[in-house]
Motif scaffolding. Structure first.
Motif, PDB file in Angstrom:
ATOM      1  N   LYS A  33       3.952  88.873  83.246  1.00  0.00           N
ATOM      2  CA  LYS A  33       4.728  88.686  84.481  1.00  0.00           C
ATOM      3  C   LYS A  33       4.733  87.204  84.825  1.00  0.00           C
ATOM      4  N   HIS A  34       5.854  86.755  85.340  1.00  0.00           N
ATOM      5  CA  HIS A  34       5.985  85.342  85.702  1.00  0.00           C
ATOM      6  C   HIS A  34       6.299  85.248  87.192  1.00  0.00           C
ATOM      7  N   PHE A  35       5.574  84.424  87.896  1.00  0.00           N
ATOM      8  CA  PHE A  35       5.774  84.257  89.334  1.00  0.00           C
ATOM      9  C   PHE A  35       6.135  82.804  89.637  1.00  0.00           C
ATOM     10  N   HIS A  36       7.055  82.650  90.586  1.00  0.00           N
ATOM     11  CA  HIS A  36       7.479  81.309  90.990  1.00  0.00           C
ATOM     12  C   HIS A  36       6.426  80.598  91.827  1.00  0.00           C
ATOM     13  N   VAL A  37       6.237  79.342  91.534  1.00  0.00           N
ATOM     14  CA  VAL A  37       5.413  78.486  92.381  1.00  0.00           C
ATOM     15  C   VAL A  37       6.252  77.233  92.619  1.00  0.00           C
ATOM     16  N   THR A  38       6.402  76.825  93.869  1.00  0.00           N
ATOM     17  CA  THR A  38       7.177  75.600  94.093  1.00  0.00           C
ATOM     18  C   THR A  38       6.310  74.541  94.763  1.00  0.00           C
ATOM     19  N   ARG A  39       6.620  73.318  94.441  1.00  0.00           N
ATOM     20  CA  ARG A  39       5.855  72.206  95.002  1.00  0.00           C
ATOM     21  C   ARG A  39       6.760  71.376  95.901  1.00  0.00           C
ATOM     22  N   SER A  40       6.233  71.002  97.031  1.00  0.00           N
ATOM     23  CA  SER A  40       6.958  70.067  97.874  1.00  0.00           C
ATOM     24  C   SER A  40       5.933  69.029  98.314  1.00  0.00           C
ATOM     25  N   GLY A  41       6.054  67.833  97.749  1.00  0.00           N
ATOM     26  CA  GLY A  41       5.037  66.796  97.970  1.00  0.00           C
ATOM     27  C   GLY A  41       3.742  67.251  97.324  1.00  0.00           C
ATOM     28  N   SER A  42       2.701  67.346  98.108  1.00  0.00           N
ATOM     29  CA  SER A  42       1.440  67.796  97.519  1.00  0.00           C
ATOM     30  C   SER A  42       1.191  69.268  97.843  1.00  0.00           C
ATOM     31  N   ALA A  43       2.150  69.907  98.558  1.00  0.00           N
ATOM     32  CA  ALA A  43       1.954  71.310  98.946  1.00  0.00           C
ATOM     33  C   ALA A  43       2.571  72.260  97.920  1.00  0.00           C
ATOM     34  N   TYR A  44       1.947  73.414  97.783  1.00  0.00           N
ATOM     35  CA  TYR A  44       2.423  74.420  96.833  1.00  0.00           C
ATOM     36  C   TYR A  44       2.736  75.704  97.571  1.00  0.00           C
ATOM     37  N   THR A  45       3.890  76.291  97.242  1.00  0.00           N
ATOM     38  CA  THR A  45       4.253  77.564  97.859  1.00  0.00           C
ATOM     39  C   THR A  45       4.217  78.647  96.806  1.00  0.00           C
ATOM     40  N   PHE A  46       3.514  79.709  97.145  1.00  0.00           N
ATOM     41  CA  PHE A  46       3.390  80.844  96.233  1.00  0.00           C
ATOM     42  C   PHE A  46       3.519  82.105  97.077  1.00  0.00           C
ATOM     43  N   GLY A  47       4.587  82.861  96.856  1.00  0.00           N
ATOM     44  CA  GLY A  47       4.835  84.033  97.693  1.00  0.00           C
ATOM     45  C   GLY A  47       4.984  83.593  99.136  1.00  0.00           C
ATOM     46  N   PHE A  48       4.244  84.210 100.019  1.00  0.00           N
ATOM     47  CA  PHE A  48       4.334  83.851 101.446  1.00  0.00           C
ATOM     48  C   PHE A  48       3.348  82.746 101.813  1.00  0.00           C
ATOM     49  N   ASN A  49       2.543  82.334 100.865  1.00  0.00           N
ATOM     50  CA  ASN A  49       1.494  81.369 101.191  1.00  0.00           C
ATOM     51  C   ASN A  49       1.894  79.947 100.842  1.00  0.00           C
ATOM     52  N   GLU A  50       1.456  79.046 101.699  1.00  0.00           N
ATOM     53  CA  GLU A  50       1.640  77.640 101.373  1.00  0.00           C
ATOM     54  C   GLU A  50       0.263  76.986 101.340  1.00  0.00           C
ATOM     55  N   PHE A  51       0.021  76.213 100.301  1.00  0.00           N
ATOM     56  CA  PHE A  51      -1.270  75.549 100.142  1.00  0.00           C
ATOM     57  C   PHE A  51      -1.046  74.049 100.250  1.00  0.00           C
TER      58      PHE A  51
END
Ligand code: 4IP
Length: 249
Positions: free
Chosen positions: A65-83
């Motif tokens: 299974k492959h899941f999207h992870v997106t980066r904006s600056g130094s933050a990472y978004t995965f599902g509903f979570n932002e790190f």
């Protein structure tokens, strides 16, 4: 001295996690995890969806299974979570290694698949070389990669003669679509060879929603997913398989 900062792509290339594989394609990831991984093996890789896109790939039972992870600056978004940092993102999986996928499957991140693995230096010794003249030239030796692209999930299917609907667990791997009585069964009820499938179509002839059918010379299989998104996904990947088969890949 400044400590190592985990920021953006450079940070990914330079530092941890050891399970970040910058150049691994989806295809190679599936081959790698299906061959060498086990249930729960996972890795992060660059996705080709855009400059700030990554994919978290996880080996489930019989598929990847492959899941999207997106980066904006130094933050990472995965599902509903932002790190706020890669470190937080990675740390999250140590504490909460469960992902609920859209198909309702719970996927556990158990074993990070490292970029660097120790490889034994073992080779076969050559006894005979070119004992058979095949007439092939170097041009014939272009590697043809096996067709991958995997998927699994519950679908309901209709019997051929007795038209009852049964929920079955389906797995798609290489050119085989298998269905099982349930997810925990190891022996499929049936294996459908997609090289014999002539079409995959949306189906509106049944008294159900989200249906599609797989046409074989001997039988048309009627299947329905829970949601239209899942139906689209199944149709898309199955049609992709058929197109690959047509191309002889
Ligand atoms: C059965 O109905 C199931 O739907 C079977 O599906 C199906 O076999 C049978 O099709 C159908 O009669 P009942 O259990 O109500 O008897 P499954 O094998 O998934 O259990 P298929 O061939 O669809 O797998 P027929 O064609 O044997 O009637």
């Amino acid at each position: 001295m400044r400590g190592r900062r985990w920021l953006g792509e450079d940070a990914l290339k330079r530092g941890p996690p050891c399970w970040y594989h910058h150049d691994l394609t989806r295809h190679a990831t599936e081959a790698l995890l299906l061959t060498n991984g086990k249930d729960g093996s996972y890795l992060l890789r660059k996705s080709n969806e855009g400059p700030h896109s990554y994919a978290l790939s996880v080996r489930a039972k019989d598929s990847v299974k492959h899941f999207h992870v997106t980066r904006s600056g130094s933050a990472y978004t995965f599902g509903f979570n932002e790190f706020s940092s890669l470190k937080d993102f990675v740390g999250h999986f140590a504490n909460q290694p469960l992902i609920g996928s859209e198909t309702g499957t719970l996927i556990v991140l158990k074993n990070p698949y490292p970029r660097e693995v120790e490889e034994p230096s073992i080779y076969e010794s050559v006894r005979v070389h070119t004992a058979m003249q095949t007439g092939r030239t170097e041009d014939d030796l272009i590697p043809s990669a096996p067709s991958l692209g995997t998927k699994e999930g519950y679908l309901i299917k209709q019997g051929a003669i007795v038209k009852s609907w049964k929920t079955r667990w389906f797995t798609l791997n290489r050119n085989e679509l298998k269905y099982y009585k349930d997810k925990m069964f190891t022996e499929p009820i049936r294996t459908l060879d997609l090289t014999e499938c002539t079409a995959v179509q949306f189906d509106y002839s049944q008294d159900k929603t989200n249906c599609f059918c797989l046409v074989f010379p001997e039988r048309t299989f009627y299947l329905c997913a829970k949601t239209s998104v899942e139906t689209d996904e199944w149709i898309k990947i199955l049609r992709w398989k058929l197109s690959q088969i047509k191309k002889g890949i």
